[in-house]
Design an enzyme around this catalytic site. Structure first.
Site, PDB file in Angstrom:
ATOM      1  N   ASN A 108      -4.833 -10.488   6.824  1.00  0.00           N
ATOM      2  CA  ASN A 108      -4.443  -9.262   7.547  1.00  0.00           C
ATOM      3  C   ASN A 108      -5.578  -8.531   8.240  1.00  0.00           C
ATOM      4  OD1 ASN A 108      -1.938  -9.915   6.614  1.00  0.00           O
ATOM      5  ND2 ASN A 108      -1.746  -8.213   5.190  1.00  0.00           N
TER       6      ASN A 108
ATOM      7  N   THR B  35       0.842  -1.193   0.000  1.00  0.00           N
ATOM      8  CA  THR B  35       0.000   0.000   0.000  1.00  0.00           C
ATOM      9  C   THR B  35       0.877   1.242   0.000  1.00  0.00           C
ATOM     10  OG1 THR B  35      -1.783  -1.151   1.150  1.00  0.00           O
ATOM     11  CG2 THR B  35      -1.754   1.263   1.299  1.00  0.00           C
TER      12      THR B  35
ATOM     13  N   TYR C   9      -8.698  -8.010   7.350  1.00  0.00           N
ATOM     14  CA  TYR C   9      -9.702  -7.315   6.544  1.00  0.00           C
ATOM     15  C   TYR C   9     -10.964  -8.178   6.421  1.00  0.00           C
ATOM     16  CZ  TYR C   9      -5.846  -4.142   5.822  1.00  0.00           C
ATOM     17  OH  TYR C   9      -4.812  -3.264   6.046  1.00  0.00           O
TER      18      TYR C   9
END
Length: 364
Positions: A179, A27, A181
């Site tokens: 992770n 990211t 999410y």
């Protein structure tokens, strides 16, 4: 077997990779207006096209799926066209690239959500983590639990996003099931206390991640579909009481879908590999196709695990930031450059496209 075999071609699903080194998703928070990939993104990814496979930064499947400032999407025509510039640039350099698809679930903030609504989650449990919004790291917002009749829409959004990725020229997609999410939240009982068909048992908590993957594979072909998993990573405050049984089941079902690969974070994301007991070999044994190993790998460990048959491909993350030609540096044993932590998130070319290749750095 020596590390030389890390740099030989490998057949992954519908494509052949030039080597076994994978650029992990990173990211960078540099999307432009409308969450369209920036003009610099094409240059950034093309610089790293010598990776056997690039897995792009995570891209939201809808506005509801966004959790951080200035992350790119894949749900509008402008976003598709922006990503097309990236894929064209990577392919022009002989590279291969998959788009990572995500929905962050509860790891979001009302300022990022449609009409300032609450983020969604399997259950209304706020997590103690932060997100990046309005140029600052802030606590995430209180989520609301998804209604049962909303879940089919999430699956449909993933399916459409996969179709959009292929329209944008990607070689395939990676479903983000890791992770902490949304899909990981459904899979793990620390975040999922539902009592309907999507909660409770191992099978029920696996339902959404498997439905999404099946929908993506049906849309674009299983040979162009991968998924990222992190069975024991505590990223974003996620936890599970039964990770081995949960992910043994999930991976066995993913094998039935015959998707191209599983991409497994072994240990804590970006942290220790031995954060919790887990038999990653059990996942490997349950899956017939590609296994991408991720977390804390260097050349020596990757070569060793390839020799031992523990993995097929090896993902490197932050090393690719300061080393756009990481594959060549690893191959010749050249020094690896550091990156500037201050320029990881947001900004322009500085700390993004201005890291030199080895030949440029040495004046060769």
């Amino acid at each position: 077997m020596t590390d030389r075999q890390l740099f030989e071609p490998y057949a992954l699903g519908a494509i052949t990779l030039s080597n076994r080194i994978v650029m992990a998703p990173l990211t960078r928070n540099r999307a432009g207006v409308g969450f369209v990939p920036s003009e610099l993104a094409a240059e950034y990814y093309a610089q790293r096209a010598s990776a056997g496979l690039i897995i792009s930064e995570a891209s939201q499947i809808s506005q509801q799926g966004q959790g951080y400032q200035d992350t790119p999407g894949i749900y509008t025509q402008a976003q598709i066209e922006g990503w097309r510039k990236v894929t064209d640039a990577v392919h022009a350099k002989g590279g291969r690239i998959f788009l990572q698809l995500w929905h962050v679930g509860r790891v979001s903030h009302v300022d990022l959500q449609p009409n300032g609504q609450a983020p969604v989650a399997p259950s209304a449990i706020k997590v103690q983590t932060k997100t990046f919004v309005n140029n600052a790291f802030v606590d995430v917002s209180e989520p609301r639990a998804l209604e049962l009749d909303e879940i089919a829409g999430i699956v449909a959004d993933f399916r459409q996003a996969a179709a959009n990725a292929i329209s944008a020229g990607f070689d395939g997609v990676e479903v983000h099931g890791a992770n902490g999410y949304l899909l990981d939240q459904f899979a793990k009982d620390g975040a999922n206390t539902r009592t309907d068909a999507y909660g409770g048992s191992v099978e029920n908590r696996a339902r959404l991640i498997l439905e999404v993957t099946a929908a993506v594979a049906a849309e674009i072909g299983p040979e162009r579909t991968g998924i990222r998993l992190s069975p024991v990573s505590p990223a974003n405050g996620i936890s599970a009481s039964d990770p081995q049984s949960q992910f043994d089941y999930i991976v066995a079902k993913l094998d039935e879908l015959n998707i191209a690969y599983i991409h497994v974070v072994e240990g804590a994301t970006g942290g220790p590999r031995d954060v919790a007991p887990f038999d990653f070999g059990a996942l490997r044994s349950r899956f017939r196709n590609g296994y991408i190993a991720n977390n804390g790998y260097d050349l020596e460990l990757a070569a060793s695990h390839l020799t031992d048959g523990k993995a097929d491909l090896f993902a490197f993350g932050r090393l690719f930031i300061g080393n756009p030609d990481l594959v060549e540096r690893l191959k010749v044993g050249a020094p690896l450059a550091d990156f500037n932590p201050a320029t990881l998130y947001g900004g322009g070319a500085a700390g993004y496209t201005d890291y030199p290749a080895l030949a440029d750095a040495t004046g060769a």
